[in-house]
Write a protein that holds these residues in place. Structure first.
Motif, PDB file in Angstrom:
ATOM      1  N   ALA A 228       0.845  -1.192   0.000  1.00 46.63           N
ATOM      2  CA  ALA A 228       0.000   0.000   0.000  1.00 46.63           C
ATOM      3  C   ALA A 228       0.882   1.244   0.000  1.00 46.63           C
ATOM      4  CB  ALA A 228      -0.922   0.002   1.214  1.00 46.63           C
ATOM      5  N   VAL A 229       0.551   2.188  -0.861  1.00 46.86           N
ATOM      6  CA  VAL A 229       1.268   3.470  -0.923  1.00 46.86           C
ATOM      7  C   VAL A 229       0.216   4.569  -0.884  1.00 46.86           C
ATOM      8  CG1 VAL A 229       2.881   4.922  -2.213  1.00 46.86           C
ATOM      9  CG2 VAL A 229       3.096   2.421  -2.336  1.00 46.86           C
ATOM     10  N   ILE A 230       0.249   5.403   0.143  1.00 43.62           N
ATOM     11  CA  ILE A 230      -0.764   6.443   0.288  1.00 43.62           C
ATOM     12  C   ILE A 230      -0.110   7.822   0.265  1.00 43.62           C
ATOM     13  CG2 ILE A 230      -2.480   4.994   1.402  1.00 43.62           C
ATOM     14  CD1 ILE A 230      -1.603   6.046   4.099  1.00 43.62           C
ATOM     15  N   ASN A 231      -0.768   8.733  -0.430  1.00 46.81           N
ATOM     16  CA  ASN A 231      -0.212  10.048  -0.744  1.00 46.81           C
ATOM     17  C   ASN A 231      -0.818  11.107   0.168  1.00 46.81           C
ATOM     18  OD1 ASN A 231       0.231  12.636  -1.969  1.00 46.81           O
ATOM     19  ND2 ASN A 231       0.617  11.635  -3.917  1.00 46.81           N
ATOM     20  N   LEU A 232       0.003  11.657   1.059  1.00 45.27           N
ATOM     21  CA  LEU A 232      -0.449  12.703   1.973  1.00 45.27           C
ATOM     22  C   LEU A 232       0.247  14.019   1.663  1.00 45.27           C
ATOM     23  CD1 LEU A 232      -2.621  11.511   3.763  1.00 45.27           C
ATOM     24  CD2 LEU A 232      -0.775   9.823   3.607  1.00 45.27           C
ATOM     25  N   GLY A 233       0.429  14.293   0.384  1.00 45.83           N
ATOM     26  CA  GLY A 233       1.013  15.560  -0.040  1.00 45.83           C
ATOM     27  C   GLY A 233      -0.035  16.648  -0.154  1.00 45.83           C
ATOM     28  N   ILE A 234       0.381  17.891   0.080  1.00 41.32           N
ATOM     29  CA  ILE A 234      -0.478  19.063  -0.093  1.00 41.32           C
ATOM     30  C   ILE A 234       0.300  20.110  -0.871  1.00 41.32           C
ATOM     31  CG2 ILE A 234      -1.616  21.005   1.058  1.00 41.32           C
ATOM     32  CD1 ILE A 234      -2.352  19.242   3.342  1.00 41.32           C
ATOM     33  N   GLY A 235      -0.268  20.604  -1.953  1.00 44.37           N
ATOM     34  CA  GLY A 235       0.382  21.620  -2.757  1.00 44.37           C
ATOM     35  C   GLY A 235       0.632  22.900  -1.966  1.00 44.37           C
ATOM     36  N   GLY A 236       1.861  23.438  -2.070  1.00 39.96           N
ATOM     37  CA  GLY A 236       2.209  24.673  -1.396  1.00 39.96           C
ATOM     38  C   GLY A 236       2.489  24.522   0.086  1.00 39.96           C
ATOM     39  N   ASN A 237       2.528  23.296   0.584  1.00 42.79           N
ATOM     40  CA  ASN A 237       2.657  23.053   2.015  1.00 42.79           C
ATOM     41  C   ASN A 237       4.102  23.154   2.478  1.00 42.79           C
ATOM     42  OD1 ASN A 237       2.234  20.540   4.425  1.00 42.79           O
ATOM     43  ND2 ASN A 237       0.929  22.335   4.349  1.00 42.79           N
ATOM     44  N   SER A 238       4.283  23.628   3.712  1.00 41.54           N
ATOM     45  CA  SER A 238       5.603  23.714   4.333  1.00 41.54           C
ATOM     46  C   SER A 238       5.674  22.785   5.530  1.00 41.54           C
ATOM     47  CB  SER A 238       5.888  25.151   4.775  1.00 41.54           C
ATOM     48  OG  SER A 238       6.013  26.011   3.651  1.00 41.54           O
ATOM     49  N   VAL A 239       6.886  22.559   6.002  1.00 45.55           N
ATOM     50  CA  VAL A 239       7.083  21.759   7.207  1.00 45.55           C
ATOM     51  C   VAL A 239       6.832  22.597   8.452  1.00 45.55           C
ATOM     52  CG1 VAL A 239       8.770  20.478   8.599  1.00 45.55           C
ATOM     53  CG2 VAL A 239       8.729  20.191   6.114  1.00 45.55           C
ATOM     54  N   VAL A 240       7.372  23.823   8.457  1.00 41.06           N
ATOM     55  CA  VAL A 240       7.336  24.648   9.663  1.00 41.06           C
ATOM     56  C   VAL A 240       6.288  25.741   9.583  1.00 41.06           C
ATOM     57  CG1 VAL A 240       8.698  26.065  11.254  1.00 41.06           C
ATOM     58  CG2 VAL A 240       9.795  24.177  10.012  1.00 41.06           C
ATOM     59  N   SER A 241       6.347  26.597   8.568  1.00 44.70           N
ATOM     60  CA  SER A 241       5.402  27.708   8.460  1.00 44.70           C
ATOM     61  C   SER A 241       5.519  28.337   7.081  1.00 44.70           C
ATOM     62  CB  SER A 241       5.679  28.770   9.532  1.00 44.70           C
ATOM     63  OG  SER A 241       6.970  29.326   9.352  1.00 44.70           O
ATOM     64  N   GLY A 242       4.534  29.173   6.751  1.00 43.09           N
ATOM     65  CA  GLY A 242       4.615  29.976   5.539  1.00 43.09           C
ATOM     66  C   GLY A 242       4.002  29.384   4.294  1.00 43.09           C
ATOM     67  N   GLY A 243       3.555  28.152   4.351  1.00 43.83           N
ATOM     68  CA  GLY A 243       2.974  27.544   3.168  1.00 43.83           C
ATOM     69  C   GLY A 243       1.461  27.574   3.193  1.00 43.83           C
ATOM     70  N   ILE A 244       0.845  26.769   2.330  1.00 42.66           N
ATOM     71  CA  ILE A 244      -0.613  26.677   2.233  1.00 42.66           C
ATOM     72  C   ILE A 244      -1.096  25.501   3.085  1.00 42.66           C
ATOM     73  CG2 ILE A 244      -2.558  26.322   0.665  1.00 42.66           C
ATOM     74  CD1 ILE A 244      -0.860  27.528  -1.554  1.00 42.66           C
ATOM     75  N   SER A 245      -2.185  25.699   3.780  1.00 42.35           N
ATOM     76  CA  SER A 245      -2.780  24.716   4.684  1.00 42.35           C
ATOM     77  C   SER A 245      -1.877  24.497   5.897  1.00 42.35           C
ATOM     78  CB  SER A 245      -3.086  23.401   3.964  1.00 42.35           C
ATOM     79  OG  SER A 245      -4.100  23.614   2.986  1.00 42.35           O
ATOM     80  N   ALA A 246      -2.361  23.701   6.838  1.00 47.78           N
ATOM     81  CA  ALA A 246      -1.605  23.477   8.075  1.00 47.78           C
ATOM     82  C   ALA A 246      -0.245  22.877   7.745  1.00 47.78           C
ATOM     83  CB  ALA A 246      -2.375  22.543   8.998  1.00 47.78           C
ATOM     84  N   PRO A 247       0.842  23.432   8.304  1.00 48.49           N
ATOM     85  CA  PRO A 247       2.161  22.879   8.009  1.00 48.49           C
ATOM     86  C   PRO A 247       2.297  21.455   8.524  1.00 48.49           C
ATOM     87  CG  PRO A 247       2.291  24.444   9.828  1.00 48.49           C
ATOM     88  CD  PRO A 247       0.903  24.542   9.265  1.00 48.49           C
ATOM     89  N   ILE A 266       7.602   7.855   4.426  1.00 53.90           N
ATOM     90  CA  ILE A 266       8.593   8.618   3.666  1.00 53.90           C
ATOM     91  C   ILE A 266       8.356  10.097   3.947  1.00 53.90           C
ATOM     92  CG2 ILE A 266       9.459   9.245   1.374  1.00 53.90           C
ATOM     93  CD1 ILE A 266       8.616   6.458   0.417  1.00 53.90           C
ATOM     94  N   ILE A 267       9.366  10.776   4.484  1.00 56.45           N
ATOM     95  CA  ILE A 267       9.288  12.212   4.750  1.00 56.45           C
ATOM     96  C   ILE A 267      10.021  12.922   3.617  1.00 56.45           C
ATOM     97  CG2 ILE A 267       9.956  14.065   6.330  1.00 56.45           C
ATOM     98  CD1 ILE A 267       9.784  11.947   8.598  1.00 56.45           C
ATOM     99  N   PHE A 268       9.269  13.570   2.752  1.00 53.92           N
ATOM    100  CA  PHE A 268       9.830  14.212   1.553  1.00 53.92           C
ATOM    101  C   PHE A 268       9.229  15.616   1.450  1.00 53.92           C
ATOM    102  CE2 PHE A 268       9.489  14.406  -3.308  1.00 53.92           C
ATOM    103  CZ  PHE A 268      10.711  15.035  -3.433  1.00 53.92           C
ATOM    104  N   GLN A 269       9.705  16.491   2.291  1.00 56.65           N
ATOM    105  CA  GLN A 269       9.127  17.821   2.353  1.00 56.65           C
ATOM    106  C   GLN A 269      10.147  18.808   2.890  1.00 56.65           C
ATOM    107  OE1 GLN A 269       5.201  17.824   3.967  1.00 56.65           O
ATOM    108  NE2 GLN A 269       4.934  20.022   3.827  1.00 56.65           N
ATOM    109  N   GLY A 270      10.077  20.056   2.425  1.00 57.46           N
ATOM    110  CA  GLY A 270      10.982  21.098   2.894  1.00 57.46           C
ATOM    111  C   GLY A 270      11.319  22.141   1.851  1.00 57.46           C
TER     112      GLY A 270
END
Length: 393
Positions: A228-247, A266-270
């Motif tokens: 199973a591979v599930i996608n929890l990506g959000i466009g414009g999202n940040s890890v800490v602050s400043g992006g779109i939707s809850a970081p 898999i943590i692929f964000q920043g």
């Protein structure tokens, strides 16, 4: 009589043992969010109308349940009915597979604001890697629905109630999901489930609408529909602050740790945090690695394997400068060498131009920040290969 009782007890014990060997495992999921702008909502009201949405699953199963979310809305949402079916082309479905889902035995449910609900378990022959149609007939709905903006698939809205055998006459089409949050199957306890945390590169910006070619889709296909591979990506999202939707630092528990059956993350964000820096980037580097460590710790506490994905190149995009590139290199070096991770999925090396490693390969880029379909294919195949190597250790 005694023999009959003993036999009955043994049968019951066998059923309990069989059930214990299975677990609910997400085969598809998305990160829910609030609408960001007016264009994130349909022009036609969802109220008293029917919405048909398409999802691409990873693993199959014979029993499933659907999670619906109203977590990002301030008013209740009234669901009059939900049915699923194998998806055809566009809004078409295989009518012979249409199955109504229920909520405690009823076809209808009202989801209070801030809440999510599951349907009852339903028998359904869900095939690995298939597309599934989910049709919701709404009653009254909030003016701002719980959504996922970047569905990369077309959703279809028709007036009134949709019934499986009748034509679905769409009055509006758009590329957003509403209220659907996760689809789970009853799977063997040994089933691996990979939850992928990310931003628009995971969400699939630059992919082909309705072609299901995000890197996570490609990874699931490369793993043969057995993982199973599930996608929890959000466009414009940040890890800490400043992006779109809850970081990610705020949504990690809900969007990753609350998913059913997860064995790997898999943590692929920043990249959006780095793209937004206005100073020398030292604080951004510290904060990113601080939260990477926290995410990894939370996963380890739950017995979940955790892998770091290096941040892909962005030279020639608006994010690029010598300072931004230095921060990317610093963060990627931490990801590659961190003792907090069980492994590194080096998307940077997999996608960079051999002649200029600060840039994506030209044939794989959509806008020099996001890959194109060919780039995502390379990423997904690489991630699947890396995951299989990790499992051998």
């Amino acid at each position: 009589m005694r023999k009959f009782l003993i036999t009955s007890v043994l049968v019951c014990l066998a059923l309990v043992t069989l059930s214990a060997q299975n677990k609910w495992t997400a085969t598809w999921a998305t990160a829910v969010e609030r609408p960001f702008s007016a264009s994130d909502m349909p022009k036609t009201s969802l109220s008293d109308n029917s919405l048909r949405q398409i999802i691409h699953v990873s693993i199959g199963g014979k029993k499933l349940r659907l999670q619906l979310s109203n977590e990002m809305s301030e008013q209740p949402v009234e669901i009059k009915s939900v049915y699923i079916a194998d998806a055809g082309k566009g809004e078409a479905i295989d009518v012979s597979t249409a199955t109504y889902l229920t909520f405690n035995g009823s076809r209808s449910v009202t989801i209070e604001p801030g809440k999510a609900v599951y349907t009852d378990a339903a028998a359904y022959k869900l095939k690995p890697l298939q597309c599934l149609s989910v049709t919701i007939h709404y009653g009254q709905t909030p003016p701002k629905a719980t959504t996922h903006r970047g569905s990369r698939t077309t959703s279809f809205l028709m007036e009134g109630e949709s019934k499986p055998k009748a034509a679905f006459a769409a009055v509006e089409k758009f590329e957003h999901w509403y209220n659907i949050a996760a689809l789970e199957v009853e799977a063997p306890a040994s089933t691996r489930c990979i939850a992928c945390l990310g931003n628009s590169i995971t969400d699939g910006r630059g992919t082909t609408t309705d072609m299901q070619n995000r890197w996570t889709d490609i990874m699931a296909e490369a793993l043969g529909g057995r993982v199973a591979v599930i996608n929890l990506g959000i466009g414009g999202n940040s890890v800490v602050s400043g992006g779109i939707s809850a970081p990610a630092c705020e949504r990690f528990n809900r969007d990753i740790l609350s998913q059913q059956g997860v064995t790997d993350v898999i943590i692929f964000q920043g990249v959006n945090d780095i793209g937004g820096i206005k100073d020398d980037g030292a604080r951004t580097s510290r904060m990113l690695t601080k939260f990477y460590r926290l995410f990894a710790k939370k996963c380890r506490e739950k017995g979940i394997q955790v892998y770091g994905g290096t941040i892909t190149p962005f030279k020639n995009s608006s994010y690029y400068s010598a300072v931004h590139e230095q921060v990317r290199q610093t963060v990627n070096q931490w990801i590659r060498t961190s003792e907090y991770y069980d492994g590194c999925i080096d998307f940077d090396k997999a996608t960079s131009d051999p002649k200029d490693q600060e840039a994506l390969r030209e044939e794989w880029q959509a806008d020099w920040l996001h890959p194109n379909a060919a780039g995502y294919k390379a990423m997904g195949e690489y991630a699947a290969k890396a995951f299989l190597e990790f499992q051998k250790k």
